[in-house]
Design a protein around this motif. Structure first.
Motif, mmCIF file in Angstrom:
data_model
loop_
_atom_site.group_PDB
_atom_site.id
_atom_site.type_symbol
_atom_site.label_atom_id
_atom_site.label_comp_id
_atom_site.label_asym_id
_atom_site.label_seq_id
_atom_site.Cartn_x
_atom_site.Cartn_y
_atom_site.Cartn_z
ATOM 1 N N VAL A 13 -9.381 54.638 48.446
ATOM 2 C CA VAL A 13 -7.967 54.652 48.127
ATOM 3 C C VAL A 13 -7.362 55.832 48.887
ATOM 4 C CG1 VAL A 13 -6.287 54.975 46.289
ATOM 5 C CG2 VAL A 13 -8.367 53.662 45.867
ATOM 6 N N SER A 24 -16.687 69.580 46.780
ATOM 7 C CA SER A 24 -17.558 68.563 46.207
ATOM 8 C C SER A 24 -16.714 67.483 45.501
ATOM 9 C CB SER A 24 -18.494 69.249 45.215
ATOM 10 O OG SER A 24 -19.367 68.312 44.708
ATOM 11 N N THR A 60 -14.838 65.129 46.933
ATOM 12 C CA THR A 60 -13.592 64.704 47.594
ATOM 13 C C THR A 60 -13.760 63.378 48.330
ATOM 14 O OG1 THR A 60 -14.219 66.242 49.343
ATOM 15 C CG2 THR A 60 -12.409 66.918 47.920
ATOM 16 N N ASP A 100 -25.929 65.287 54.414
ATOM 17 C CA ASP A 100 -25.044 65.937 53.439
ATOM 18 C C ASP A 100 -25.535 67.361 53.204
ATOM 19 O OD1 ASP A 100 -22.991 66.157 51.714
ATOM 20 O OD2 ASP A 100 -23.711 64.694 50.251
ATOM 21 N N ARG A 142 -14.545 62.625 42.032
ATOM 22 C CA ARG A 142 -15.686 62.304 41.166
ATOM 23 C C ARG A 142 -15.320 62.546 39.695
ATOM 24 N NH1 ARG A 142 -19.560 65.209 43.338
ATOM 25 N NH2 ARG A 142 -20.389 63.519 44.590
HETATM 26 N N1 ATP Z 1 -10.523 57.989 48.335
HETATM 27 C C1 ATP Z 1 -11.407 57.466 47.478
HETATM 28 N N2 ATP Z 1 -11.262 56.203 47.050
HETATM 29 C C2 ATP Z 1 -12.121 55.665 46.159
HETATM 30 N N3 ATP Z 1 -13.170 56.327 45.651
HETATM 31 C C3 ATP Z 1 -13.371 57.597 46.052
HETATM 32 C C4 ATP Z 1 -12.504 58.225 46.991
HETATM 33 N N4 ATP Z 1 -12.949 59.477 47.220
HETATM 34 C C5 ATP Z 1 -14.046 59.624 46.463
HETATM 35 N N5 ATP Z 1 -14.319 58.504 45.763
HETATM 36 C C6 ATP Z 1 -15.422 58.307 44.802
HETATM 37 O O1 ATP Z 1 -15.650 59.575 44.180
HETATM 38 C C7 ATP Z 1 -17.032 59.835 44.029
HETATM 39 C C8 ATP Z 1 -17.408 61.101 44.795
HETATM 40 O O2 ATP Z 1 -17.282 60.874 46.192
HETATM 41 P P1 ATP Z 1 -18.382 61.345 47.256
HETATM 42 O O3 ATP Z 1 -19.761 61.305 46.672
HETATM 43 O O4 ATP Z 1 -18.151 60.599 48.526
HETATM 44 O O5 ATP Z 1 -17.927 62.867 47.393
HETATM 45 P P2 ATP Z 1 -18.592 64.032 48.240
HETATM 46 O O6 ATP Z 1 -17.465 64.806 48.831
HETATM 47 O O7 ATP Z 1 -19.613 63.455 49.202
HETATM 48 O O8 ATP Z 1 -19.295 64.886 47.104
HETATM 49 P P3 ATP Z 1 -20.499 65.941 47.256
HETATM 50 O O9 ATP Z 1 -20.025 67.007 48.210
HETATM 51 O O10 ATP Z 1 -20.649 66.467 45.866
HETATM 52 O O11 ATP Z 1 -21.683 65.168 47.761
HETATM 53 C C9 ATP Z 1 -17.744 58.612 44.555
HETATM 54 O O12 ATP Z 1 -18.017 57.764 43.459
HETATM 55 C C10 ATP Z 1 -16.738 57.977 45.496
HETATM 56 O O13 ATP Z 1 -16.952 56.594 45.594
#
Ligand code: ATP
Length: 522
Positions: A204, A233, A235, A302, A421
């Motif tokens: 989204v 974290s 995002t 990651d 998250r």
């Molecule tokens: N723009 C978005 N639209 C839909 N879902 C999202 C969006 N951004 C994040 N999410 C959801 O939020 C959750 C966290 O996202 P993600 O694991 O990609 O974050 P990250 O930045 O990789 O976190 P970390 O640094 O802790 O690994 C996931 O379930 C992901 O699907």
């Protein structure tokens, strides 16, 4: 003007305002608002046309009285629609057939209609973040010919209605931008509607900040450039890594992930590069590493800041030379892998403290993308919350359709230090505990209601919070029961006396809610 007419205008307006209040899905709620208004005001047609800022054209998004989608579009300045958008001023066409300005491009009106109808077109505007009024679109109505005085009153009425729906129109305009983004992300070529794309990409991105991020992703996806995703974290870094892979020509090949913080350094190296039998105690057989597994595809690393110095040197070699060696082997293996790294740490500080190699930093930082925290892109909160609501309602087979307005206020004011998250978890919990058709404030965690966690400082005492819940339940019930207090008492399984007492306590006016029943279709 006659008092009866005036009352009729007000009642219709009141009905439309109430219609918009419960957050039913945007498009259908505006659709029924147009239908309700047109029927109440005896308009032959109504339309809401919205400016697509990217294509700079005005498109008809919602219509009443016209079968099927309207294909025609207008440029700003073109026809009455374009002129109203350009000037921000309403136009009244007393007789469609006699006025050159009226192009009759969109709705295909017959000659008879052109002779019998007047046309009123008003701008839908909002004040943008710089305090400047900007036109979002136009609202128009076909109305049986009337005297100029009467048309003036209808025009004033439509101007008020346009102000009422401005916020919703802004959302639709943002959706429009997102739809295009999806089509261009496009999962290569085919144009997708937002829902299909969402199922595929599950991203989204309504805010300008995220649209910018998605633009960068599209820009870099087709190349082999290393991407460094930076952001707090939660995002969405991993999700975006997936989007880059899916939008690249490597999408039919594997996307392999490795969280560098999740394994001790000895294991991490063998995970990355693989090992031969006997390379270390416990290496009973040979094993391919993630680099080899990702051959032809993408490797997502990651928490790259957590790599040990040894693993950093090996990674650098793999990136420079395009080959790796399994642990316990002298043989080099050619690998064709695109690297995407992610970090929430400032790598520059790790370089200063000698914990991260500068040469590796330059290798992985070819195309950095910064993902802003959720609190800095508040426009994404509601679309994300609606997306997660739909997702979890389906997952847990719950019939929850919407989020109540006070709950939306809490969600959009909260600081979301855990980012998307945390919002996702919050909606999952809300769906689990909700047994109504809407998520309400009391389904949200209490942390959302404290001043420290919220962007505003309106901390509520326990009593005030309970009062807010009570009011919310009462207003919803009054709306549902068209202001009938007996029915409200039955609905809430409380005595009439108590409902009467509470309604007085919160200074609610049941009469305010009975207009809705009258103006609504049976
Ligand atoms: N723009 C978005 N639209 C839909 N879902 C999202 C969006 N951004 C994040 N999410 C959801 O939020 C959750 C966290 O996202 P993600 O694991 O990609 O974050 P990250 O930045 O990789 O976190 P970390 O640094 O802790 O690994 C996931 O379930 C992901 O699907």
């Amino acid at each position: 003007m006659m008092t009866a007419e005036f009352l009729h205008y007000l009642q219709t307006l009141q009905g439309t305002v109430q219609h918009l209040d419960p957050m039913s899905p945007l498009q259908s709620s505006l659709d029924s608002l147009l239908a309700m208004t047109a029927e109440a005001m005896k308009y032959k047609r109504m339309a809401l046309a919205i400016l697509d800022p990217k294509a700079n054209t005005i498109r008809f998004d919602l219509t009443y009285g016209h079968k099927g989608p309207v294909k025609a579009t207008y440029l700003p300045g073109q026809g009455v629609t374009g002129q109203v958008l350009d000037s921000g001023k309403s136009i009244i066409i007393e007789a469609m057939g006699n006025d050159e300005r009226f192009l009759n491009k969109a709705m295909g009106r017959t000659q008879k209609e052109l002779a019998e109808l007047s046309f009123i077109c008003v701008p839908v505007t909002r004040i943008n973040s710089e305090g400047i009024q900007e036109a979002l679109g136009v609202l128009s109505a076909d109305i049986p010919c009337q005297t100029p005085e009467v048309l003036q009153v209808h025009c004033a009425f439509l101007e008020v209605l346009a102000a009422v729906i401005a916020r919703q129109t802004a959302y639709l305009q943002e959706n429009m931008a997102q739809k295009e983004l999806w089509a261009s992300m496009g999962f290569l070529g085919e144009s997708l509607d937002r829902d299909t794309a969402m199922v595929q990409a599950k991203i989204v991105a309504t805010s300008k900040a995220m649209a910018f991020v998605m633009g960068q992703i599209m820009q870099v996806a087709s190349s082999k450039a290393s991407v460094l995703l930076r952001g707090e974290s939660g995002t969405g870094k991993e999700l975006l890594a997936e989007a880059i892979h899916n939008a690249s020509s490597r999408r039919t090949k594997p996307l392999i992930r490795l969280n560098c913080a999740a394994l001790p350094s000895e294991l991490l190296e063998s995970e990355l590069f693989g090992h031969e039998r006997g390379a270390f105690t416990g290496a009973v057989g040979s094993k391919k590493g993630r680099f080899e597994l990702a051959h032809g595809g993408t490797l997502f690393l990651d928490e790259i800041g957590e790599l040990s110095p040894e693993a950093q040197s090996k990674l650098l070699r793999a990136l420079q030379e395009g080959e790796i060696q399994r642990l316990g082997s002298e043989k080099s293996i050619k690998v064709d892998v695109r690297i995407i790294c992610a970090t929430h740490q400032p790598l520059e500080n790790l370089i200063k403290s000698g914990e991260f190699r500068e040469d590796l930093y330059y290798r992985i930082n070819v195309f950095p993308i910064f993902i802003p925290p959720l609190r800095e892109r508040r426009e994404d909160i509601l679309p994300l919350a609606e997306y997660f609501l739909e997702f979890f309602a389906k997952e847990y087979s719950k019939n929850i359709k919407r989020i109540s307005m006070p709950a939306i206020d809490l969600l959009t004011q909260y600081q979301w230090h855990g980012n998307v998250r945390e919002l996702r978890n919050c909606l999952e919990r809300a769906v689990l505990i909700c047994n109504e058709e809407a998520i309400r404030t009391y389904h949200l965690p209490p942390t959302l209601q404290t001043a420290e966690s919220s962007a505003t400082d309106n901390q509520l005492s326990f009593g005030e919070a309970v009062g807010k819940f009570e009011q919310e339940i009462l207003v919803e019930a009054l709306q549902k029961c068209g202001g009938n207090m007996l029915q409200v008492a039955r609905e809430l399984r409380a005595s009439y006396r108590i409902i009467n007492y509470k309604i007085k306590k919160y200074n609610l006016d049941p009469k305010k809610y009975d207009g809705r029943g009258k103006t609504r279709k049976p």
